[in-house]
Design a protein around this motif. Sequence first.
Motif, PDB file in Angstrom:
ATOM      1  N   CYS A 102       0.829  -1.213   0.000  1.00  0.00           N
ATOM      2  CA  CYS A 102       0.000   0.000   0.000  1.00  0.00           C
ATOM      3  C   CYS A 102       0.859   1.256   0.000  1.00  0.00           C
ATOM      4  O   CYS A 102       2.090   1.184  -0.033  1.00  0.00           O
ATOM      5  CB  CYS A 102      -0.934  -0.007   1.211  1.00  0.00           C
ATOM      6  SG  CYS A 102      -2.089  -1.385   1.216  1.00  0.00           S
ATOM      7  N   ASP A 103       0.194   2.403   0.063  1.00  0.00           N
ATOM      8  CA  ASP A 103       0.917   3.667   0.075  1.00  0.00           C
ATOM      9  C   ASP A 103       1.331   4.078   1.481  1.00  0.00           C
ATOM     10  O   ASP A 103       1.909   5.136   1.691  1.00  0.00           O
ATOM     11  CB  ASP A 103       0.060   4.773  -0.557  1.00  0.00           C
ATOM     12  CG  ASP A 103      -1.219   5.031   0.222  1.00  0.00           C
ATOM     13  OD1 ASP A 103      -1.560   4.217   1.106  1.00  0.00           O
ATOM     14  OD2 ASP A 103      -1.895   6.044  -0.069  1.00  0.00           O
ATOM     15  N   CYS A 104       0.993   3.239   2.479  1.00  0.00           N
ATOM     16  CA  CYS A 104       1.362   3.570   3.851  1.00  0.00           C
ATOM     17  C   CYS A 104       1.541   2.292   4.663  1.00  0.00           C
ATOM     18  O   CYS A 104       1.167   1.194   4.226  1.00  0.00           O
ATOM     19  CB  CYS A 104       0.304   4.471   4.494  1.00  0.00           C
ATOM     20  SG  CYS A 104      -1.300   3.664   4.731  1.00  0.00           S
ATOM     21  N   LYS A 105       2.117   2.458   5.841  1.00  0.00           N
ATOM     22  CA  LYS A 105       2.293   1.350   6.768  1.00  0.00           C
ATOM     23  C   LYS A 105       1.624   1.748   8.083  1.00  0.00           C
ATOM     24  O   LYS A 105       1.783   2.871   8.567  1.00  0.00           O
ATOM     25  CB  LYS A 105       3.781   1.067   6.993  1.00  0.00           C
ATOM     26  CG  LYS A 105       4.063  -0.020   8.021  1.00  0.00           C
ATOM     27  CD  LYS A 105       5.549  -0.302   8.143  1.00  0.00           C
ATOM     28  CE  LYS A 105       6.070  -1.071   6.949  1.00  0.00           C
ATOM     29  NZ  LYS A 105       7.451  -1.553   7.132  1.00  0.00           N
ATOM     30  N   LYS A 132       8.149   8.803   6.510  1.00  0.00           N
ATOM     31  CA  LYS A 132       7.022   9.180   5.663  1.00  0.00           C
ATOM     32  C   LYS A 132       6.079   7.987   5.453  1.00  0.00           C
ATOM     33  O   LYS A 132       6.529   6.857   5.274  1.00  0.00           O
ATOM     34  CB  LYS A 132       7.541   9.679   4.306  1.00  0.00           C
ATOM     35  CG  LYS A 132       6.460  10.236   3.396  1.00  0.00           C
ATOM     36  CD  LYS A 132       7.068  10.744   2.089  1.00  0.00           C
ATOM     37  CE  LYS A 132       5.986  11.288   1.171  1.00  0.00           C
ATOM     38  NZ  LYS A 132       6.542  11.760  -0.131  1.00  0.00           N
ATOM     39  N   ASN A 133       4.787   8.285   5.497  1.00  0.00           N
ATOM     40  CA  ASN A 133       3.737   7.297   5.223  1.00  0.00           C
ATOM     41  C   ASN A 133       3.648   6.179   6.261  1.00  0.00           C
ATOM     42  O   ASN A 133       3.170   5.084   5.965  1.00  0.00           O
ATOM     43  CB  ASN A 133       3.908   6.676   3.830  1.00  0.00           C
ATOM     44  CG  ASN A 133       3.717   7.707   2.731  1.00  0.00           C
ATOM     45  OD1 ASN A 133       2.978   8.674   2.900  1.00  0.00           O
ATOM     46  ND2 ASN A 133       4.396   7.511   1.611  1.00  0.00           N
ATOM     47  N   VAL A 134       4.118   6.471   7.481  1.00  0.00           N
ATOM     48  CA  VAL A 134       3.933   5.535   8.594  1.00  0.00           C
ATOM     49  C   VAL A 134       2.962   6.162   9.592  1.00  0.00           C
ATOM     50  O   VAL A 134       3.126   7.314   9.987  1.00  0.00           O
ATOM     51  CB  VAL A 134       5.267   5.209   9.299  1.00  0.00           C
ATOM     52  CG1 VAL A 134       5.015   4.381  10.562  1.00  0.00           C
ATOM     53  CG2 VAL A 134       6.188   4.456   8.365  1.00  0.00           C
ATOM     54  N   TYR A 135       1.942   5.393   9.970  1.00  0.00           N
ATOM     55  CA  TYR A 135       0.956   5.876  10.937  1.00  0.00           C
ATOM     56  C   TYR A 135       1.019   5.017  12.191  1.00  0.00           C
ATOM     57  O   TYR A 135       0.990   3.786  12.120  1.00  0.00           O
ATOM     58  CB  TYR A 135      -0.458   5.811  10.350  1.00  0.00           C
ATOM     59  CG  TYR A 135      -0.667   6.743   9.189  1.00  0.00           C
ATOM     60  CD1 TYR A 135      -1.067   8.060   9.376  1.00  0.00           C
ATOM     61  CD2 TYR A 135      -0.474   6.296   7.880  1.00  0.00           C
ATOM     62  CE1 TYR A 135      -1.261   8.920   8.311  1.00  0.00           C
ATOM     63  CE2 TYR A 135      -0.669   7.149   6.798  1.00  0.00           C
ATOM     64  CZ  TYR A 135      -1.061   8.457   7.018  1.00  0.00           C
ATOM     65  OH  TYR A 135      -1.248   9.312   5.946  1.00  0.00           O
ATOM     66  N   PHE A 136       1.107   5.676  13.327  1.00  0.00           N
ATOM     67  CA  PHE A 136       1.087   4.981  14.613  1.00  0.00           C
ATOM     68  C   PHE A 136      -0.308   5.097  15.225  1.00  0.00           C
ATOM     69  O   PHE A 136      -0.806   6.210  15.440  1.00  0.00           O
ATOM     70  CB  PHE A 136       2.119   5.581  15.572  1.00  0.00           C
ATOM     71  CG  PHE A 136       3.541   5.248  15.222  1.00  0.00           C
ATOM     72  CD1 PHE A 136       4.078   4.018  15.576  1.00  0.00           C
ATOM     73  CD2 PHE A 136       4.330   6.148  14.528  1.00  0.00           C
ATOM     74  CE1 PHE A 136       5.393   3.706  15.251  1.00  0.00           C
ATOM     75  CE2 PHE A 136       5.639   5.839  14.196  1.00  0.00           C
ATOM     76  CZ  PHE A 136       6.170   4.611  14.558  1.00  0.00           C
ATOM     77  N   LEU A 137      -0.909   3.952  15.496  1.00  0.00           N
ATOM     78  CA  LEU A 137      -2.205   3.897  16.175  1.00  0.00           C
ATOM     79  C   LEU A 137      -1.966   3.228  17.518  1.00  0.00           C
ATOM     80  O   LEU A 137      -1.664   2.034  17.591  1.00  0.00           O
ATOM     81  CB  LEU A 137      -3.222   3.103  15.356  1.00  0.00           C
ATOM     82  CG  LEU A 137      -3.399   3.507  13.885  1.00  0.00           C
ATOM     83  CD1 LEU A 137      -4.474   2.644  13.231  1.00  0.00           C
ATOM     84  CD2 LEU A 137      -3.742   4.986  13.759  1.00  0.00           C
ATOM     85  N   VAL A 138      -2.095   3.998  18.586  1.00  0.00           N
ATOM     86  CA  VAL A 138      -1.716   3.555  19.927  1.00  0.00           C
ATOM     87  C   VAL A 138      -2.950   3.560  20.824  1.00  0.00           C
ATOM     88  O   VAL A 138      -3.801   4.452  20.709  1.00  0.00           O
ATOM     89  CB  VAL A 138      -0.631   4.487  20.516  1.00  0.00           C
ATOM     90  CG1 VAL A 138      -0.147   3.974  21.867  1.00  0.00           C
ATOM     91  CG2 VAL A 138       0.536   4.640  19.539  1.00  0.00           C
TER      92      VAL A 138
END
Length: 321
Positions: A102-105, A132-138
């Motif tokens: 995908c375009d992100c991780k 870039k393009n890394v999202y942290f969901l905590v």
Amino acid sequence: MNLFRYFLDDKQINQIIQDKTNHLASSGYLFYSSDKETNSQYLKTLALGLLCENSGCLKCANCLKVQENSHPDFLEFPKGKSLNVQDAKDIVLEASKKPMLCDCKIIVINNIDNSSDEAQNKLLKTIEEPPKNVYFLVSASSLNNVLPTIKSRLVKIEINPFLKEKIEQIFDDYKTNPNYDLAIQKGEGYIGRTLNILQNDRFLELYNLSKSIVCELKSSSEVIKYIPQKIDRECFGNILENLSSMYRDLLMLNCNQEALIDNEILKSSLNAIKSEFSINALLKIIKKIDQANQKQFANVSLGLILQTLLVNILEVKFLCK
């Protein structure tokens, strides 16, 4: 139980997905509620929506891979019961790698409040300056145990419980369960809390025991019959939680705040005995329950703690009339 479709109705999830489409999403979010199971499913659903080209269709290859825990751009931590230093090192390493499909991780970190300060500190620089393009969901069930430096670098969002109508839909298959009505009410719209009640074989027994303590216990000579023969921490915790909730409802009734009571099922029973308790007595009883809850971690018999609590409740009840 497939819960994705229920969580995909959430306005906050949809807003973040839309923000990503418009290049407005933050690189990191800290979601919190008291229910770990709800938190975990919420984060996984948001990850699915962010990786899906159709904002969470549940049918495409990306959605199916997330649901099967096989998507290479969706990573969940911790790998064990709680986040440790090795997990933190792995997160830093994975964040440095480019997305594969995908375009992100998406990197999900569940229950960060259960981790050590050392593990959280290892993540600080990566969360502060993510690739870039890394999202942290905590997620966390208690913000008090999350380092201020971590909290300050993440967008904090409270996870709201489901409305009663929705939680009834989710657990429709459990309608024949003897704990169903209590689970819907006492679960307060949270997945894990509701499921724990439905799957707890002793919940109804302990709930009725707690009700008898509140409504029928009149003398210290009767106390011993309210002490279960088998009492472990789960049993002890359930009884204290029930007692606290019931006495708080009595307090609301005595303060003419019926709209604030938690337990509609018990309202008539509590109304019948509310005159036996003064407001001052109820405040002191609730404090006694909180104190008993703290004592369970000391090297003291749980049965003895409960027995002492019930005697104290009777003393407070009669001294504060």
